[in-house]
Design an enzyme around this catalytic site. Sequence first.
Site, mmCIF file in Angstrom:
data_model
loop_
_atom_site.group_PDB
_atom_site.id
_atom_site.type_symbol
_atom_site.label_atom_id
_atom_site.label_comp_id
_atom_site.label_asym_id
_atom_site.label_seq_id
_atom_site.Cartn_x
_atom_site.Cartn_y
_atom_site.Cartn_z
ATOM 1 N NE ARG A 183 38.901 -61.793 -44.847
ATOM 2 C CZ ARG A 183 37.552 -62.651 -44.896
ATOM 3 N NH1 ARG A 183 37.623 -63.826 -45.579
ATOM 4 N NH2 ARG A 183 36.649 -62.384 -45.723
ATOM 5 C CE LYS B 33 35.636 -57.003 -46.861
ATOM 6 N NZ LYS B 33 35.292 -57.230 -45.346
ATOM 7 C CB SER C 235 41.372 -52.269 -46.594
ATOM 8 O OG SER C 235 41.631 -54.284 -46.401
HETATM 9 N N1 TZP Z 1 39.048 -58.216 -49.225
HETATM 10 C C1 TZP Z 1 38.546 -57.271 -50.692
HETATM 11 S S1 TZP Z 1 37.703 -58.586 -51.610
HETATM 12 C C2 TZP Z 1 37.853 -60.055 -50.300
HETATM 13 C C3 TZP Z 1 38.503 -59.411 -49.190
HETATM 14 C C4 TZP Z 1 38.998 -60.286 -47.812
HETATM 15 C C5 TZP Z 1 37.452 -61.723 -50.880
HETATM 16 C C6 TZP Z 1 38.367 -62.208 -52.152
HETATM 17 O O1 TZP Z 1 37.949 -63.514 -51.718
HETATM 18 P P1 TZP Z 1 38.279 -64.064 -52.588
HETATM 19 O O2 TZP Z 1 37.234 -65.429 -52.558
HETATM 20 O O3 TZP Z 1 39.952 -63.827 -53.612
HETATM 21 O O4 TZP Z 1 37.553 -63.610 -53.759
#
Ligand code: TZP
Length: 221
Positions: free
Chosen positions: A43, A141, A112
């Site tokens: 990513r 995010k 997603s």
């Molecule tokens: N999609 C939904 S939440 C997220 C993504 C890419 C981020 C998750 O990151 P983390 O640090 O595991 O909370």
Amino acid sequence: MALRQAVDWSLYVVTDAGLSRGRSHVAVIEAAITGGATVVQYREKHAPTRQMVAEAQVLRELTRRTGVPLIVNDRLDVALAVDADGVHLGQDDMPAALARRLIGPDKILGISASTLAEALQAVQDGADYLGVGPIFATPTKPDAAPPIGIDGLRLIRQHVSLPIVAIGGINATNAAEVMAAGPDGIAVVSAVVAAEDIAVAAQELRAMVNASRQRREAASN
Ligand code: TZP
Ligand code: MG
């Protein structure tokens, strides 16, 4: 294709250059696999395409050698260019049904979903697995949908039989609670890539997921 059915979704580690303490995506993924990551996602939101292809190529060699599926976030073109195992798309990315047509039947398509409606649509559009979340609020995010909580995850699990990885704010303090809602695994960014010792962090989460899955199997026998 065999791979699409054979994936172990237990611990899905997603990269983030900004959280990696200066370590390269390749170094992060290598350590995560050493610790027990079962799927990895490249990513990268900011790098030029040329750099992305070069990095993804190195990740392709590493993941082939170690037998771990490689998924590319957002970028179908990069996924196809390096022959990644699949691509992961959000609700604002290439529509899932179009993506399926472009990548063909053999690549893994991850979508997603933060609502039941999105999840059911993704199933209809040809997804192979769902990333369901964010489960908890997460600074990783900022543009993510509002957190859906364990109850939101449980609801989607009840209606979808495709593999589900739960994502968003998951770490060693809540992984067992998340797994109890029935996903096939957990997807994490910061809990692994921002850890001082990435391999140890991955190992700890993997052990928790394994224990949850064993408890589940024992309960269903
Ligand atoms: N999609 C939904 S939440 C997220 C993504 C890419 C981020 C998750 O990151 P983390 O640090 O595991 O909370
Ligand atoms: Mg996306």
